[in-house]
Scaffold this motif. Sequence first.
Motif, PDB file in Angstrom:
ATOM      1  N   PRO A   1      75.164  51.731  23.055  1.00 50.72           N
ATOM      2  CA  PRO A   1      73.907  51.523  23.451  1.00 50.72           C
ATOM      3  C   PRO A   1      73.461  50.086  23.565  1.00 50.72           C
ATOM      4  CG  PRO A   1      73.758  52.505  21.209  1.00 50.72           C
ATOM      5  CD  PRO A   1      74.997  52.287  21.883  1.00 50.72           C
ATOM      6  N   LEU A   2      72.510  49.926  24.525  1.00 50.49           N
ATOM      7  CA  LEU A   2      71.837  48.501  24.711  1.00 50.49           C
ATOM      8  C   LEU A   2      72.769  47.311  25.070  1.00 50.49           C
ATOM      9  CD1 LEU A   2      68.646  48.954  22.571  1.00 50.49           C
ATOM     10  CD2 LEU A   2      68.702  48.686  25.027  1.00 50.49           C
TER      11      LEU A   2
ATOM     12  N   MET B   1      69.054  52.485  25.953  1.00 53.74           N
ATOM     13  CA  MET B   1      69.071  52.837  24.640  1.00 53.74           C
ATOM     14  C   MET B   1      70.031  54.061  24.214  1.00 53.74           C
ATOM     15  SD  MET B   1      65.697  52.118  25.375  1.00 53.74           S
ATOM     16  CE  MET B   1      64.458  53.225  24.909  1.00 53.74           C
ATOM     17  N   LEU B   2      70.367  54.730  25.025  1.00 49.85           N
ATOM     18  CA  LEU B   2      71.302  55.928  24.557  1.00 49.85           C
ATOM     19  C   LEU B   2      72.756  55.656  25.438  1.00 49.85           C
ATOM     20  CD1 LEU B   2      69.236  59.066  25.340  1.00 49.85           C
ATOM     21  CD2 LEU B   2      69.981  58.003  23.098  1.00 49.85           C
TER      22      LEU B   2
ATOM     23  N   ARG C   1      73.735  54.915  28.028  1.00 46.48           N
ATOM     24  CA  ARG C   1      73.803  55.294  29.431  1.00 46.48           C
ATOM     25  C   ARG C   1      73.827  54.088  30.685  1.00 46.48           C
ATOM     26  NH1 ARG C   1      69.048  59.613  29.054  1.00 46.48           N
ATOM     27  NH2 ARG C   1      68.008  57.838  28.586  1.00 46.48           N
TER      28      ARG C   1
ATOM     29  N   ALA D   1      61.479  54.537  30.247  1.00 46.27           N
ATOM     30  CA  ALA D   1      62.329  54.522  29.107  1.00 46.27           C
ATOM     31  C   ALA D   1      62.546  53.046  28.533  1.00 46.27           C
ATOM     32  CB  ALA D   1      63.663  55.122  29.326  1.00 46.27           C
TER      33      ALA D   1
ATOM     34  N   VAL E   1      61.781  48.984  24.913  1.00 44.55           N
ATOM     35  CA  VAL E   1      62.643  47.829  24.586  1.00 44.55           C
ATOM     36  C   VAL E   1      62.344  46.570  25.305  1.00 44.55           C
ATOM     37  CG1 VAL E   1      64.458  49.102  23.370  1.00 44.55           C
ATOM     38  CG2 VAL E   1      64.547  48.710  25.743  1.00 44.55           C
TER      39      VAL E   1
ATOM     40  N   ASP F   1      65.267  43.913  24.939  1.00 38.99           N
ATOM     41  CA  ASP F   1      66.272  44.206  25.987  1.00 38.99           C
ATOM     42  C   ASP F   1      65.675  44.408  27.304  1.00 38.99           C
ATOM     43  OD1 ASP F   1      68.861  44.761  23.958  1.00 38.99           O
ATOM     44  OD2 ASP F   1      66.992  45.571  23.318  1.00 38.99           O
TER      45      ASP F   1
END
Lengths: 290, 327, 539
Positions: free
Chosen positions: A59-60, A75-76, A78, A246, A250, A254
Amino acid sequence: MTGTLTISAARPRPAGLVARLIRRPSAVVGLALLGLVAGAGLAAPVLYPGDPLDMIGAPLQWPGMDPAFPLGTDMLGRDIAAGITHGARISLMIGAVATLVALVIGVGIGAGAGYYGGRVEAALMRLTELFQTIPPFLFTLAIVAVLQPSIPTIVLAIGLTGWPGLARLVRAEVLRLRDGELVQASIVIGASDARIIGLHILPNVLAPVVVSASILVANAILTESSLAFLGLGDPNVVSWGGMVGAGREVIRTDWFVAAAPGLAIVAAVLALNLLGDGLNDALDLKRALR
Amino acid sequence: MRMPAGGSAAIRRLAQMVSVVVGIAVVNFFLLHLAPGDAAQVLAGEAGSATPEYIAALRAQFGLDQPLGVQFAKYLAKVLTLDLGFSVRQGLPVAQLILDRLGPTLLLMGASLGFAVLAGGALGFVAARHAGRPLDTAISALALLFYATPVFWIGVMLIVVFSVWLDWLPVGGMAEIGTGRTGLAHLGDVLRHLVLPALTLALYYLAIYTRLTRAAMLEAYGQDYVRTAVAKGVRPRRIAYRHVLRNALLPVVTQLGLQLGAILGGAVLVETVFAWPGLGRLAFEALFQRDLNLLLGILLCSSVVVVLANLAVDLLYAVLDPRTARA
Amino acid sequence: MVSKGILGLGGAAFGLILTAGAALAEPARSGGTLTAIVQPEPVILTAALNTAAPTGVVSGTIFDGLVDYDRDLKPIPALATSWETAPDGLSLTFHLRPNVKWHDGQPFTAADVKWTLENVWTKIHPRNQVTFGKVTGVETPDPLTVILRLGQPSPAILSSLNSNGAQILPKHLYEGTDPLSNPYNNKPVGTGPFKFKEWSRGNHIVLERNPDYWDAGKPYLDRVVFRVLPDAAARAAALEKGEAQYAPLSPVPLKDAARLGGLPNLRVETTGYEWLSPWLFADFNVERGPLKDVRVRRALAQAIDRAALARVVWFNFGVPATSPVPSTLTDFHAKDTPAYPFDTKRAEALLDEAGWARGANGTRFSLEIDYIPYGDDFKRTAEFLKASLRRVGVEANIRSQDTPSYTRRIYGDRDFDIAITWFAAFSDPQVGVTRAYWSASVGKNIPWTNGSGYRNPEVDGLIAAVQGEADPAKRRALFRRFQEIVLTDLPTLPLLELKFFTVEAVGLRHGARGDQVYGSFRDFRFDGPAPGQSRASAN
């Protein structure tokens, strides 16, 4: 509503339209940008064949950290690049379908009001006023919240609240055409209402409607992103608005997670507006409704 | 087209207002009742735990246990007597809640629209006078960029830059709390808090008015009377101000009236980002809390504001364009 | 952070409890304004009538409870200076603190406790109707003594007596009114260290120091301001700039918390939530489709990597849960219960065995996931589950909705497959955990109860038994059996024990009670110059 809204009668032939269009720098830039966005959407299944919602990386990750993820990961974990390309399909689709809904309602009501006049007009215009008086974004929010957020309800809500401006525009155009020689002559020879509206009125209203439609698509994409920002997106598909929504959590650490889809939105909205401007000029409309 | 002036316009608007108010009441009452769950359930849900007796007590207290038709009839009867009812969720009369929030929202909307119209008008004016030249292109491009950027994104970015990095302006809220400031000091404090949210909301409309003014000016330049003036040798500056701008203002004013409803929607986003205690956010929260009376009250008030604004626009029209007064 | 032993001694000894590293000799600095963030805005300001978290935060410093709870969740004196349970467990006596006054000057007495218990806790309080359900009578032999007569031993009462669990309302302002619509719910009159001053809705709530507070010399602060900041980025910015110094209940995104904690002026604190002990779980609808089969439920449990969920989605603000009774409840948490380690092979084998082989497109079956709309962390939990289930051939569709739609769907219509939510376990599982398994509440449209639709007479029997059992050892055994059964049947999959956090200024000091999040600010003070101090002294 007023004389300043009337649109000049001269209509260029379609062949001339393309030629006129490509002479406008703004239209060319708009078309190119839109082509890029649409191209990304079309190429998505080839470039990123997997499910863009799959958690495939750490993530990130910042853009450039891992060559496999040129735009980084969210965050996940992806792939953001996959999300942007697949999201182009969804966001453009949302824009297009919502606009179609608005077109059907707006043109229907506008044409009905303009052509029939009298009580029909009064009733339809009162309805239009009603929709214009309720703050449109609030109304969209209410519909989405009530029907629960998913792509179809979002599209429906944006379409249901997007038509009043169009209805006014079409009504004004139809009013002008109705009193014109062509329509009056058709009435004299006993043509049916449907035939007159379909054959003589709607084709002549097309030009300003097309210009408005390009702006409506842009607005629909913006509205979808605003809904997503407020947490009313569809989590089952990637859309740019959903990605921005989403990423806002962050945004301080980010920012690229929200920046990339944000830029995609800006690009698409810009492209559609430039195209609208170009069309407007090329069709020699003095002004289209915003 | 017909454009009634003076008294008849006021009467027409009044009639319009009543029908719009009833329309809004009907649409929203039934729309919100389509939604699953009611205010009692929201309260019970927020409480973290509940018993059937607790929920039933709430429901009875809020009158939610009565048939829908009865609820609606009661509601409509109240609205028509200008009684907006009681917010079951906040435990206060709706009118009081709205009055508390109306000021901040009008301030935000007024500041944003004022700035957007003035700056947008000026930019559009400059662009039109330099039509086709680099300055025009630059202004048009800038306007489009503002137009295309999501409002909430601009808001968050402005906070990061001007509040956190540069530390020039406060993060959110409407005034510093508990300072006991009064008079000018308080006004200054509110203005400092107003800058960022107003700017955020304004940029979008600034783009619209820039484009609108530019287009209207260019159209006016094409009119016969302007050509006549040019032929007569009137100085270009004088033409621009006296003949062109005056006429270009008409569509701008029209748009202003139409836009008021939309700007309240935009205020939802801006008020959320900047914690501005306004109506937009109140409406948003009321929606999610199934606070029907409150949401309807806000929608009704905002529609009344919009209708009144349109009335003002009609009157302004008569002033700006003597032709409509004769019609 | 705090030495635990001294806490139980009594309220008078409470004054000098400091955070770690603080020199005890340093004089308590008085004055200043604390700006706190409360989000979302409270509905009303009396926790006796609304147990939502934001109400608890604000209300907790306007009112006092009979007791507070220390880090080990043991009661410590507040408005009650001492208490005894009768040997047979059938009566509970509280001795109240003398000379305590309500903010309007009226004396606080046993009559207030009796009135609130009889008219609020057992009539309309959402949790206490059960907790105090066995109270058969309340006696007040003198103004400073309250005796509860119990039909059955009710040990859970002692876990729910702070100003959030059992808030006492002033009888003289509430008697004869409808408590739910009493105007004092919005301008509360308590006994706590801070008095209500003003509430500007959508904006802020201002509290002022109570000069007549029973704990002499406290509170240290002049004023507390709660600001309402709806946007998370704005909350983070306000804390970063020092515009706010205290923000409980995980006020910023988890990723931002790590960043803020690294700043020199802020710290991120996860203590103070022990009394809540929140746990995250997934309810399986045991009345619908493939999830009726316990093998399928176990398979799905093994398809989910809870350690990764804690790390990726919750940024380690949570640890994998093995039981519905969180490990923070040391007395009741059972170890060696049936476990479901992450093992996709085992999950696939179980699904095959249950008759759900992969179809031609690789999918076994599809289901719906609903999540509690309390923020993006829960949404991402749903997305994580969706991606996890996909790997074992189960296709999931996530549905978003607002809170009323969600509670209606899960607890009323029961039109779902998997529902993700969190509960506070509280310090006794009887208060916060068993409600998820009690069959009597299925489908009654009561939020935050039994969502799975699980009905097991043995479990119902255990739930009834723990409520009336006075012997701690026997209760522990009953809870152990309860955990074994519900983890075998697995109607509800415990995912994580959540760690809520507070972001606060490093210069802010306060005690660290186990219920601090809902507790009073009586020992809050600033180290060094306090915000608003100069103005206060200039006045």
